[in-house]
Design a protein around this motif. Structure first.
Motif, PDB file in Angstrom:
ATOM      1  N   PRO A  95      12.646  -2.120  71.118  1.00 20.87           N
ATOM      2  CA  PRO A  95      13.051  -3.533  71.201  1.00 20.87           C
ATOM      3  C   PRO A  95      11.897  -4.507  70.970  1.00 20.87           C
ATOM      4  CG  PRO A  95      13.082  -2.500  73.371  1.00 20.87           C
ATOM      5  CD  PRO A  95      12.843  -1.411  72.364  1.00 20.87           C
ATOM      6  N   ALA A  96      10.658  -4.057  71.137  1.00 19.56           N
ATOM      7  CA  ALA A  96       9.505  -4.930  70.891  1.00 19.56           C
ATOM      8  C   ALA A  96       9.304  -5.173  69.396  1.00 19.56           C
ATOM      9  CB  ALA A  96       8.237  -4.320  71.487  1.00 19.56           C
ATOM     10  N   GLY A  97       9.752  -4.217  68.569  1.00 21.57           N
ATOM     11  CA  GLY A  97       9.568  -4.355  67.130  1.00 21.57           C
ATOM     12  C   GLY A  97       8.135  -4.147  66.675  1.00 21.57           C
ATOM     13  N   ILE A  98       7.328  -3.531  67.514  1.00 25.93           N
ATOM     14  CA  ILE A  98       5.918  -3.279  67.190  1.00 25.93           C
ATOM     15  C   ILE A  98       5.709  -1.772  67.159  1.00 25.93           C
ATOM     16  CG2 ILE A  98       3.525  -3.634  67.932  1.00 25.93           C
ATOM     17  CD1 ILE A  98       4.549  -6.100  69.505  1.00 25.93           C
ATOM     18  N   TYR A  99       4.954  -1.302  66.201  1.00 24.27           N
ATOM     19  CA  TYR A  99       4.722   0.131  66.035  1.00 24.27           C
ATOM     20  C   TYR A  99       3.282   0.460  66.384  1.00 24.27           C
ATOM     21  CZ  TYR A  99       9.245  -0.225  63.932  1.00 24.27           C
ATOM     22  OH  TYR A  99      10.575  -0.463  63.750  1.00 24.27           O
ATOM     23  N   GLY A 100       3.020   1.743  66.646  1.00 16.21           N
ATOM     24  CA  GLY A 100       1.696   2.143  67.078  1.00 16.21           C
ATOM     25  C   GLY A 100       1.089   3.214  66.199  1.00 16.21           C
ATOM     26  N   SER A 101      -0.189   3.438  66.412  1.00 16.56           N
ATOM     27  CA  SER A 101      -0.926   4.406  65.599  1.00 16.56           C
ATOM     28  C   SER A 101      -1.034   5.776  66.265  1.00 16.56           C
ATOM     29  CB  SER A 101      -2.331   3.878  65.309  1.00 16.56           C
ATOM     30  OG  SER A 101      -3.001   3.607  66.522  1.00 16.56           O
ATOM     31  N   ASN A 102      -0.670   5.856  67.557  1.00 17.88           N
ATOM     32  CA  ASN A 102      -0.669   7.133  68.264  1.00 17.88           C
ATOM     33  C   ASN A 102       0.252   7.018  69.476  1.00 17.88           C
ATOM     34  OD1 ASN A 102      -2.265   6.045  70.510  1.00 17.88           O
ATOM     35  ND2 ASN A 102      -4.001   6.144  69.097  1.00 17.88           N
ATOM     36  N   VAL A 103       0.446   8.122  70.181  1.00 22.25           N
ATOM     37  CA  VAL A 103       1.384   8.148  71.299  1.00 22.25           C
ATOM     38  C   VAL A 103       0.956   7.201  72.414  1.00 22.25           C
ATOM     39  CG1 VAL A 103       2.318   9.603  73.149  1.00 22.25           C
ATOM     40  CG2 VAL A 103       2.294  10.450  70.809  1.00 22.25           C
ATOM     41  N   SER A 104      -0.299   7.246  72.816  1.00 21.16           N
ATOM     42  CA  SER A 104      -0.723   6.387  73.929  1.00 21.16           C
ATOM     43  C   SER A 104      -0.615   4.910  73.554  1.00 21.16           C
ATOM     44  CB  SER A 104      -2.129   6.740  74.401  1.00 21.16           C
ATOM     45  OG  SER A 104      -3.065   6.538  73.382  1.00 21.16           O
ATOM     46  N   ASN A 105      -0.875   4.578  72.312  1.00 24.04           N
ATOM     47  CA  ASN A 105      -0.761   3.206  71.832  1.00 24.04           C
ATOM     48  C   ASN A 105       0.688   2.720  71.897  1.00 24.04           C
ATOM     49  OD1 ASN A 105      -0.452   1.629  68.805  1.00 24.04           O
ATOM     50  ND2 ASN A 105      -1.911   0.795  70.287  1.00 24.04           N
ATOM     51  N   ILE A 106       1.626   3.543  71.480  1.00 28.96           N
ATOM     52  CA  ILE A 106       3.033   3.119  71.490  1.00 28.96           C
ATOM     53  C   ILE A 106       3.561   3.037  72.919  1.00 28.96           C
ATOM     54  CG2 ILE A 106       4.233   5.349  71.188  1.00 28.96           C
ATOM     55  CD1 ILE A 106       5.081   1.995  69.469  1.00 28.96           C
ATOM     56  N   VAL A 107       3.087   3.903  73.802  1.00 31.00           N
ATOM     57  CA  VAL A 107       3.482   3.825  75.211  1.00 31.00           C
ATOM     58  C   VAL A 107       2.971   2.526  75.819  1.00 31.00           C
ATOM     59  CG1 VAL A 107       3.125   4.857  77.499  1.00 31.00           C
ATOM     60  CG2 VAL A 107       3.780   6.311  75.563  1.00 31.00           C
ATOM     61  N   ASP A 108       1.759   2.145  75.511  1.00 33.57           N
ATOM     62  CA  ASP A 108       1.215   0.869  76.009  1.00 33.57           C
ATOM     63  C   ASP A 108       2.023  -0.315  75.498  1.00 33.57           C
ATOM     64  OD1 ASP A 108      -0.766   2.190  77.423  1.00 33.57           O
ATOM     65  OD2 ASP A 108      -2.328   1.833  75.915  1.00 33.57           O
ATOM     66  N   ILE A 109       2.425  -0.264  74.237  1.00 33.92           N
ATOM     67  CA  ILE A 109       3.260  -1.339  73.658  1.00 33.92           C
ATOM     68  C   ILE A 109       4.583  -1.422  74.407  1.00 33.92           C
ATOM     69  CG2 ILE A 109       4.594  -1.963  71.597  1.00 33.92           C
ATOM     70  CD1 ILE A 109       2.152  -0.828  69.954  1.00 33.92           C
ATOM     71  N   ALA A 110       5.200  -0.274  74.666  1.00 31.65           N
ATOM     72  CA  ALA A 110       6.479  -0.247  75.383  1.00 31.65           C
ATOM     73  C   ALA A 110       6.314  -0.773  76.809  1.00 31.65           C
ATOM     74  CB  ALA A 110       7.037   1.171  75.386  1.00 31.65           C
ATOM     75  N   LYS A 111       5.247  -0.381  77.498  1.00 25.32           N
ATOM     76  CA  LYS A 111       5.009  -0.850  78.864  1.00 25.32           C
ATOM     77  C   LYS A 111       4.854  -2.371  78.898  1.00 25.32           C
ATOM     78  CE  LYS A 111       2.799   3.205  80.925  1.00 25.32           C
ATOM     79  NZ  LYS A 111       1.517   3.726  81.469  1.00 25.32           N
ATOM     80  N   GLU A 112       4.106  -2.904  77.957  1.00 22.92           N
ATOM     81  CA  GLU A 112       3.917  -4.358  77.895  1.00 22.92           C
ATOM     82  C   GLU A 112       5.259  -5.058  77.680  1.00 22.92           C
ATOM     83  OE1 GLU A 112       1.693  -7.633  75.081  1.00 22.92           O
ATOM     84  OE2 GLU A 112       0.731  -5.680  75.340  1.00 22.92           O
ATOM     85  N   TYR A 113       6.090  -4.502  76.815  1.00 23.54           N
ATOM     86  CA  TYR A 113       7.400  -5.090  76.573  1.00 23.54           C
ATOM     87  C   TYR A 113       8.258  -5.044  77.846  1.00 23.54           C
ATOM     88  CZ  TYR A 113      11.821  -6.269  74.482  1.00 23.54           C
ATOM     89  OH  TYR A 113      13.003  -6.897  74.196  1.00 23.54           O
ATOM     90  N   ILE A 114       8.243  -3.914  78.527  1.00 24.94           N
ATOM     91  CA  ILE A 114       9.012  -3.772  79.769  1.00 24.94           C
ATOM     92  C   ILE A 114       8.502  -4.767  80.818  1.00 24.94           C
ATOM     93  CG2 ILE A 114       9.453  -2.222  81.724  1.00 24.94           C
ATOM     94  CD1 ILE A 114       9.500   0.083  79.562  1.00 24.94           C
ATOM     95  N   ASP A 115       7.193  -4.907  80.949  1.00 30.25           N
ATOM     96  CA  ASP A 115       6.627  -5.855  81.911  1.00 30.25           C
ATOM     97  C   ASP A 115       7.149  -7.267  81.663  1.00 30.25           C
ATOM     98  OD1 ASP A 115       5.158  -3.913  83.246  1.00 30.25           O
ATOM     99  OD2 ASP A 115       3.296  -4.341  82.154  1.00 30.25           O
TER     100      ASP A 115
END
Length: 146
Positions: A51-71
């Motif tokens: 739902p953030a519409g942002i993609y990541g370069s690795n697993v930890s990066n995408i998890v951080d993006i998802a956490k920020e969106y959830i926050d």
């Protein structure tokens, strides 16, 4: 879409963040994620894809993006971790839940977030997991009343 990387899933504030490889660009993998919500279909983000519409370069990066969106966008306050009893077996995600003295499960195959669990109750988490493993191994069980 590649298979969902359940083994890299992260439970966070009532959501399960499930990364996957969205695609490749110049031999680099681009990661995205899907969400499961502990409140199920009452959440607009249950089974949502990135739902953030942002993609990541690795697993930890995408998890951080998802956490920020959830926050920033969470619809509820996390009551408990409904995803703590989760297992991966043959690349399938199994989530065990308990209500009172009964156990049940959600079962998601490797490529999509469709719950294919049988409506069955168990006396223990072990009994539940054993039944699921037998089913995924192709063994057929007789229906038993619990």
């Amino acid at each position: 879409m590649s298979r969902l990387l359940y083994e890299n899933s992260v439970s966070y504030k009532g959501y399960l963040i499930i990364p996957f490889v969205f695609g490749k660009l110049d031999n680099y993998e681009i990661y995205s994620y899907k969400l499961l919500s502990e409140v199920g279909h009452t959440s607009q983000f249950h089974k949502a894809e990135n739902p953030a519409g942002i993609y990541g370069s690795n697993v930890s990066n995408i998890v951080d993006i998802a956490k920020e969106y959830i926050d920033k966008n969470s619809e509820f306050v996390n009551r408990k971790d409904n995803f703590k009893s989760r297992y991966i077996y043959r690349k399938n995600l199994i989530i065990i839940s308990q209500e009172g003295d009964k156990y049940f499960y959600d079962h998601y195959p490797p490529e999509l977030l469709n719950n294919i669990a049988a409506p069955k109750l168990f006396k223990s988490e072990y009994e539940c997991l054993s039944w699921i493993k037998q089913g995924l191994n192709g063994e057929h069980l007789h229906q038993r009343t619990i």
